[in-house]
Design a protein around this motif. Structure first.
Motif, PDB file in Angstrom:
ATOM      1  N   MET A 216      33.588 -17.003  23.239  1.00  0.00           N
ATOM      2  CA  MET A 216      32.473 -17.247  24.149  1.00  0.00           C
ATOM      3  C   MET A 216      32.871 -17.075  25.607  1.00  0.00           C
ATOM      4  O   MET A 216      32.060 -16.633  26.432  1.00  0.00           O
ATOM      5  CB  MET A 216      31.902 -18.648  23.923  1.00  0.00           C
ATOM      6  N   GLU A 217      34.111 -17.411  25.950  1.00  0.00           N
ATOM      7  CA  GLU A 217      34.575 -17.177  27.319  1.00  0.00           C
ATOM      8  C   GLU A 217      34.672 -15.681  27.594  1.00  0.00           C
ATOM      9  O   GLU A 217      34.321 -15.210  28.681  1.00  0.00           O
ATOM     10  CB  GLU A 217      35.941 -17.846  27.538  1.00  0.00           C
ATOM     11  N   VAL A 219      32.857 -13.434  26.177  1.00  0.00           N
ATOM     12  CA  VAL A 219      31.471 -12.959  26.276  1.00  0.00           C
ATOM     13  C   VAL A 219      30.915 -13.216  27.673  1.00  0.00           C
ATOM     14  O   VAL A 219      30.264 -12.350  28.274  1.00  0.00           O
ATOM     15  CB  VAL A 219      30.591 -13.658  25.210  1.00  0.00           C
ATOM     16  N   LYS A 220      31.168 -14.396  28.218  1.00  0.00           N
ATOM     17  CA  LYS A 220      30.668 -14.719  29.566  1.00  0.00           C
ATOM     18  C   LYS A 220      31.203 -13.748  30.605  1.00  0.00           C
ATOM     19  O   LYS A 220      30.456 -13.251  31.465  1.00  0.00           O
ATOM     20  CB  LYS A 220      31.066 -16.152  29.932  1.00  0.00           C
ATOM     21  N   TYR A 221      32.499 -13.478  30.541  1.00  0.00           N
ATOM     22  CA  TYR A 221      33.087 -12.548  31.499  1.00  0.00           C
ATOM     23  C   TYR A 221      32.530 -11.136  31.312  1.00  0.00           C
ATOM     24  O   TYR A 221      32.313 -10.408  32.289  1.00  0.00           O
ATOM     25  CB  TYR A 221      34.616 -12.543  31.366  1.00  0.00           C
ATOM     26  N   GLN A 222      32.297 -10.737  30.058  1.00  0.00           N
ATOM     27  CA  GLN A 222      31.773  -9.402  29.823  1.00  0.00           C
ATOM     28  C   GLN A 222      30.357  -9.251  30.361  1.00  0.00           C
ATOM     29  O   GLN A 222      30.001  -8.228  30.950  1.00  0.00           O
ATOM     30  CB  GLN A 222      31.791  -9.067  28.322  1.00  0.00           C
ATOM     31  N   ILE A 223      29.535 -10.278  30.177  1.00  0.00           N
ATOM     32  CA  ILE A 223      28.174 -10.244  30.738  1.00  0.00           C
ATOM     33  C   ILE A 223      28.225 -10.137  32.253  1.00  0.00           C
ATOM     34  O   ILE A 223      27.491  -9.357  32.870  1.00  0.00           O
ATOM     35  CB  ILE A 223      27.383 -11.499  30.305  1.00  0.00           C
ATOM     36  N   LEU A 224      29.101 -10.938  32.870  1.00  0.00           N
ATOM     37  CA  LEU A 224      29.265 -10.883  34.323  1.00  0.00           C
ATOM     38  C   LEU A 224      29.648  -9.481  34.776  1.00  0.00           C
ATOM     39  O   LEU A 224      29.035  -8.922  35.698  1.00  0.00           O
ATOM     40  CB  LEU A 224      30.334 -11.886  34.763  1.00  0.00           C
TER      41      LEU A 224
END
Length: 263
Positions: A216-217, A219-224
């Motif tokens: 999930m971490e 994923v967050k960075y990839q979305i950013l």
């Protein structure tokens, strides 16, 4: 994290050799280009690894600034080289480089200082990879947009000049072409966001997961990163295409294709 050995990389390089062999067999004419690109990537990334190790240890804004300038200049040169119809003089290098500076650089600063809030904000471990991802994708969008613009203007010269003779302003005569060029530059990042997580696992997310980060971490960075890339690509492509179109006209509202050089 699983450490890779030179033998592991040698095994992976067999894929390049096989593709080069297939190119030779099918007479595609890209085998030599593929081999050279693979050799360049290996050499460039190896040198980058040594340089980053040195820069990461010092954490000096001056060194970071030199690295950023080198990256921008190289990206600007690549944008120019990818054009079959290039702007004459310094404009060929200046339009793409200026667009990337105003988009990629400023958006990277925004991410580092406002979103990530790393102290200090110029920590190379965050600044260089972030700028590299944003700059590389923005470079592709700008290159595609400018190439579409110059090619279409060249091919539709008669139509545009007819519109100008009928009284249209230059901006009106090329409005559709300008819009299509901007859309073309945005297609790669739009496609990448559309299939992320379904068809493809983006590189940064995959790398973090392989390195042991919680999914999930990652994923967050990839979305950013994808949002930053989309913003930078949009701003950069719009600026570059608009500036390019303006360069191909003059104060008398004429089409100035003499300001292009064919390669």
């Amino acid at each position: 994290m699983i450490l890779l050995t030179p033998f592991d990389l040698a095994l992976a390089s067999l894929l390049i050799l096989i593709n080069a062999g297939l190119s030779l067999f099918l007479r595609l004419g890209i085998g030599r280009q593929l081999m050279i690109s693979a050799a360049r990537a290996t050499a460039q990334l190896s040198l980058l690894g040594f340089a980053l190790k040195f820069i990461f240890e010092l954490i000096h804004p001056g060194l970071l600034g030199l690295m950023v300038l080198f990256m921008l200049a190289t990206a600007g040169w690549e944008v120019m080289r990818r054009q079959s119809l290039r702007f004459a003089g310094p404009w060929g290098f200046g339009i793409g480089t200026g667009a990337m500076c105003l988009s990629s650089f400023l958006i990277t600063l925004f991410a580092l200082m406002v979103i990530i809030s790393q102290d200090p904000w110029y920590t190379p471990q965050y600044a260089i990879p972030l700028l590299g991802m944003i700059l590389g994708n923005t470079m592709n969008g700008i290159a595609i947009g400018l190439d579409r613009l110059t090619q279409t203007l060249w091919e539709k010269k008669a139509i545009i000049e007819t519109r100008l003779m009928l009284g249209q302003r230059f901006s009106e005569a090329v409005s559709d072409i300008r819009k299509d060029s901007i859309r073309s530059g945005m297609i790669p990042i739009i496609n990448a966001m559309s299939v992320a997580g379904i068809v493809s696992l983006p590189g940064m997310m995959t790398g973090q997961i392989l390195a042991g980060a919680p999914p999930m971490e990652a994923v967050k960075y990839q979305i950013l990163i994808m949002f930053l890339i989309a913003g930078s690509t949009g701003f950069g492509t719009i600026f570059a295409v608009t500036a390019g179109a303006r360069r191909l006209s003059d104060h008398r509202e004429r089409l100035r294709l003499d300001r292009l050089k064919k390669y």
